[in-house]
Design an enzyme around this catalytic site. Structure first.
Site, PDB file in Angstrom:
ATOM      1  N   LYS A  78       0.825  -1.212   0.000  1.00 19.86           N
ATOM      2  CA  LYS A  78       0.000   0.000   0.000  1.00 19.86           C
ATOM      3  C   LYS A  78       0.860   1.264   0.000  1.00 19.86           C
ATOM      4  CE  LYS A  78      -2.082   0.668   3.715  1.00 19.86           C
ATOM      5  NZ  LYS A  78      -2.880   0.602   4.930  1.00 19.86           N
ATOM      6  N   THR A  80       3.934   1.527  -1.010  1.00 15.30           N
ATOM      7  CA  THR A  80       4.624   1.577  -2.297  1.00 15.30           C
ATOM      8  C   THR A  80       3.714   2.175  -3.370  1.00 15.30           C
ATOM      9  OG1 THR A  80       5.830  -0.383  -1.594  1.00 15.30           O
ATOM     10  CG2 THR A  80       5.968   0.173  -3.916  1.00 15.30           C
ATOM     11  N   ARG A 101       2.697   8.265   7.106  1.00  8.89           N
ATOM     12  CA  ARG A 101       3.118   8.108   8.501  1.00  8.89           C
ATOM     13  C   ARG A 101       4.615   7.830   8.585  1.00  8.89           C
ATOM     14  NH1 ARG A 101      -0.460   3.257   9.883  1.00  8.89           N
ATOM     15  NH2 ARG A 101      -0.233   3.113   7.635  1.00  8.89           N
ATOM     16  N   LYS A 112      10.329  -6.225  10.243  1.00  7.65           N
ATOM     17  CA  LYS A 112      10.132  -5.414   9.048  1.00  7.65           C
ATOM     18  C   LYS A 112      11.420  -4.986   8.369  1.00  7.65           C
ATOM     19  CE  LYS A 112       5.729  -3.094   8.973  1.00  7.65           C
ATOM     20  NZ  LYS A 112       5.069  -1.804   9.175  1.00  7.65           N
ATOM     21  N   ALA A 280      -3.192   1.878  13.907  1.00 14.13           N
ATOM     22  CA  ALA A 280      -4.500   1.913  13.246  1.00 14.13           C
ATOM     23  C   ALA A 280      -5.518   1.001  13.932  1.00 14.13           C
ATOM     24  CB  ALA A 280      -4.350   1.537  11.783  1.00 14.13           C
ATOM     25  N   PHE A 308      -3.671  -0.160   7.736  1.00 14.20           N
ATOM     26  CA  PHE A 308      -4.363  -1.446   7.555  1.00 14.20           C
ATOM     27  C   PHE A 308      -5.372  -1.386   6.393  1.00 14.20           C
ATOM     28  CE2 PHE A 308      -3.592  -2.068  12.379  1.00 14.20           C
ATOM     29  CZ  PHE A 308      -2.335  -2.589  12.148  1.00 14.20           C
ATOM     30  N   PHE A 388       2.664  -8.238  -9.322  1.00 16.42           N
ATOM     31  CA  PHE A 388       3.904  -8.942  -8.989  1.00 16.42           C
ATOM     32  C   PHE A 388       4.420  -9.623 -10.245  1.00 16.42           C
ATOM     33  CE2 PHE A 388       4.605  -9.434  -4.242  1.00 16.42           C
ATOM     34  CZ  PHE A 388       3.816  -8.342  -3.907  1.00 16.42           C
ATOM     35  N   TRP A 416       6.743  -0.704  -8.010  1.00 18.30           N
ATOM     36  CA  TRP A 416       7.965  -1.189  -7.350  1.00 18.30           C
ATOM     37  C   TRP A 416       9.116  -1.206  -8.367  1.00 18.30           C
ATOM     38  CZ3 TRP A 416      12.121  -4.265  -7.114  1.00 18.30           C
ATOM     39  CH2 TRP A 416      12.731  -4.479  -5.851  1.00 18.30           C
TER      40      TRP A 416
END
Lengths: 563, 563
Positions: A78, A80, A101, A112, A280, A308, A388, A416
């Site tokens: 999201k 990205t 954020r 992460k 969130a 989210f 993808f 991406w």
């Protein structure tokens, strides 16, 4: 086969290849005056709130909100897509500014490894954004813990307020994944060490101070909100607030710089505000109102993201953030991937590589529900399929068919790999949608309704639940909140992000379920009531092999292990 | 009487009247290149370590170390004199650069309200230096707590290293005065919340990470030191280090910017490096080696300060900081006030206003002992009497007589009221002393001596003790350290700052006493052995009326309550 065996560069490798411009150049190019900018190194800056005053008569740009289906372990990308869309807008000649954020340090060292978009749709300098950045989270942590220290000092020094140590609601915070601090006992070791009591640490992004920082319009507003947080009760059942401890002045002082939005840039030199990062679930999950306002003043388009899926982040953006900031999104982008849709369609992670059109069709019901909620509140949705490399053509066709049947604008993105170029189709679709115009926001509930009614509306309309059950504890709290006059506030649902329901394993589009609200929390400073469903973790733990153990920095300052 | 009733301006009022120059201007004026500077706003900057490489062939300036008598509640103004001396040097045509420690946030909110010099001898921007500054302490806190989280995660995930949870030495830290966190129990609430054990928080300046940061010469050095800190023992009594947890890379990554010295300016635009802030009891109490090195390269004189009195700060500067940094002070300024000397002479605080030449004479013995230590190590002392408005002329005469009898260079300073102008006499005396030259440092001990011998030398020669007693626990530790090969390190005495002895109430020049070493700590990363005498508090508490409750910030960003 060479395409598969070729080494795909990591996000940090790509980030390092970015041709960053000095942030002063970005700022002046977008009409920010020299006296409105505070540099933090060459590529980060804080922007003074005076910018908003100077531009108060300039009309706002269009607000584009990016949300998603319920997240899955397959990943949706999201952030990205948000960054890629901002870049793509500028490629098609629309001036767009991004507002996101800030990432939390804790998860960076856990699983992460970093969070600032991906590939050629990242914000940079990636390693600094993912580490201390401009110190905002440290300021939140310090302000939060100062209040805790003042409160325990009050207990220690004679407890004039008659604060009940068993009913203190204000825990401590740390920007770290540290499960051992979830439940602790403090004040041990005798009289000189304070009053023993149960306590615990949350991760800093769970602090109500973080929520307030992102919902405040100026220092006065911030200070007033800090002063009225509910932090405990007296033995006589009277609520206690930071203003009773005279804490809000020093807290606001600690937050004065953190209140200023941070400006950075994307890989393609699109300006991006990265500011604030509330959870969130127990909070509203969006960047600061001030950052979004600046983006709206500087750009023809402001592209922002909610946390989210649309059931949590977007719903809260509509009813909490937008209400306070007076925003109306002109379009809402819902991000999905075929892999994630297939997981919602029942495919286990290890079999996501196989073509499965039926799973796409079943999983689409999840997307359809979120889109329905957006339409329900009167706003126009746009679907973004984050492509993808190994997605099957047949599945893409299937998904496009499904969207067409629902009259849903849909675009593939390859942001991406290709940066803004990979989002041009989506950008055109968003512009077209916005320019068709004609939307008027209709909330799911009015704050003047009762607490149960408000929660009921969200559960039925945003989750597709049959209804809501309240535990006896929750019912008791609702009565008490009403007596105190705290009931006319928006609701902040604390629910699992993985499912439309309150059970994380119920993927896809669950039906015939109810939501159970087990507890409520009055976030009186932030101005919302949190309704807890299921188990919500406010302090994560580290995995068996934390990302931290692969991190390093060499003598020349090169960074390794952020990805 | 008008002089008495006139309102004396507070430090922050004076600080706000400063005519600050942009820090880029200060930097370029002192020969720092544009690519060696990272701005943090307009008046703060971090300086790249590449500066030292570029200037490696330039001869160093003279190092002037500022220390004091044992501190009393009357106040000595050591930092104020340090800043004033730096300013005065520049007034008499000697290029001087100042190097100081950063203030800790905790005490700012407790009793202190701020610490960056005083009056017209302050470093500015005072409010930013006293709040988050450039985030160095937050970086230290985060790196420290990351290691703690990794360690508790290791226990939780199966404890492969066989770490004994009862013998973990690595506590957590917070930059806050928070006594309730001194002794805590963590990991409660069942299996998902880690392994229950006793723990506690120290204030961040007590972290060994802070000590290492200030003793490191570059990233590689920093990382190596972080990796070899002693953090606990296995069930088999084997020491455990951060490198066993692969923690040092991520820790160094968190500290990479914090390692760069911070440049600010004084009220009179003298450059000042403010960098690092280790405790002067459980650590060595001086600013970073890198900051002092930069000051020595940029100035003809570098003026730096050691923590507490000469028995602690200066002794450690000689044996720990100078040894690592390869420094030799060209002169050592010992700061005293008549009020403080009278307290050492037995006068209670409420009677300090009365003239009392006898008390000055008795109190002088404390000063004389510190001066003796400086002479003992082969360095030339200079006495600075920091004059207060209501000091009695007769007492000043008395003190000058006493100094003359000891052949001690002595000067009055009025740097609080008059800035550099008030320190010209002291500056001239320092320059004269330095130019007379002829000093060669002779340490109180050699690191190759035994642990007991080294402690004995410090106690006898720097404190004037008759000897040292070791508890059985301490003796056992000394044997163990020797077995491990940890005994060839310098000693860091953790002793009360208020007395030459280990009893805080023994003021003046106590005689016929012994020091009791009750425990030792191997700070293997920082490279010293801490010897604990008496009770050393590593987490302060807040007073009944914390400074925080008077702090505020208004809508225009004006700050109140820092003083």
């Amino acid at each position: 086969m060479s395409a598969i065996t070729e080494k795909i560069p990591t996000d940090i490798e790509i980030a390092r290849s970015a041709k960053m411009k000095p942030i002063t150049e970005i700022a002046s190019g977008w009409g920010i005056n020299e006296d409105e900018i505070e540099l933090y190194g060459k590529y980060k800056a804080k922007i003074h709130l005076s910018l908003l005053k100077r531009l108060q008569d300039r009309p706002d740009g269009h607000l584009v909100l990016v949300t998603s289906i319920n997240p899955t372990p397959a990943g949706e990308g999201k952030t990205t897509v948000t960054v890629g869309l901002g870049q793509a807008m500028n490629r098609i000649g629309k001036k767009a500014v991004i507002a996101l954020r800030e990432p939390s340090l804790g998860p960076v060292f856990g699983l992460k490894g970093g969070a600032a978009g991906g590939g050629y749709s990242q914000v940079v300098p990636m390693e600094e954004i993912n580490l201390h950045f401009t110190g905002d989270f440290h300021a939140v942590t310090t302000a939060h813990n100062l209040l805790a220290a003042l409160m325990d000092n009050h207990l220690h020094q004679g407890n004039e307020l008659h604060l009940d140590p068993r009913r203190i609601l204000w825990r401590r915070v740390m920007d770290m994944n540290d499960r051992s601090l979830r439940e602790i006992v403090i004040g041990l070791g005798g009289k000189k060490n304070g009053v023993p009591r149960e306590d615990g640490f949350d991760i800093s992004v769970a602090s109500e101070v973080m929520a307030i920082l992102t919902l405040s319009e100026n220092i006065e507003d911030l200070k007033e909100s800090l002063g009225k947080m509910l932090i405990g009760y007296t033995y006589e059942n009277q609520p206690v607030f930071p203003r009773d401890l005279k804490a809000e002045g020093a807290m606001a002082l600690l937050l004065k710089d953190a209140l200023m939005p941070n400006l950075v840039q994307t890989m393609e030199n699109t300006p991006a505000f990265i500011h604030g990062g509330p959870f969130a679930n127990i909070a509203h999950g969006t960047n600061s109102i001030l950052a979004t306002k600046m983006a709206l003043k500087l750009g023809e388009y402001a592209v922002t993201e909610a946390g989210f899926g649309a059931d949590l982040g977007a719903e809260k953006f509509f009813h909490i953030t937008s209400r306070k900031g007076n925003f109306t999104p002109a379009a809402v982008v819902v991000v999905a991937t075929l892999r994630a849709l297939k997981m919602h369609g029942g495919v286990p992670k290890e079999r996501l590589g196989e073509e499965n059109r039926l799973a796409v069709k079943i999983g689409f019901e999840n997307l359809k529900k979120h889109v329905g909620t957006i339409r329900r509140v009167g706003l126009p949705p746009v679907v973004a399929i984050n492509r993808f490399i190994h997605d099957h053509e047949g599945e893409i066709e299937e998904l496009f068919d499904l969207c067409r049947r629902e009259h849903l604008p849909v675009a593939l993105t390859e942001v991406w790999e290709k940066g803004g170029e990979g989002g041009v189709e989506l950008a055109r679709l968003v512009v077209e949608t916005v320019e068709k115009g004609k939307h008027s926001f209709r909330p799911l509930y009015s704050v003047d309704q009762g607490i149960e009614e408000k929660i009921g509306s969200i559960a039925r309309e945003a989750y597709g639940a049959d209804g809501v059950e309240f535990t006896d504890e929750a019912k008791k709290q609702i009565r008490f909140f009403k007596e105190q006059g705290w009931d006319k506030l928006p609701i902040c649902m604390a629910k699992t992000q993985y499912s439309l329901s309150d059970r994380p394993k119920l993927l896809g589009r669950p039906k015939g379920f109810t939501i159970t609200v087990r507890e409520l929390k009055a976030s009186l400073g932030a101005g919302f009531l949190v309704a807890f469903t299921g188990d919500i973790l406010t302090m994560p733990g580290l995995p068996k092999e934390p990302a931290a153990i692969h991190m390093n920095v060499d003598g020349d300052g090169n960074v390794y292990g952020l990805f």
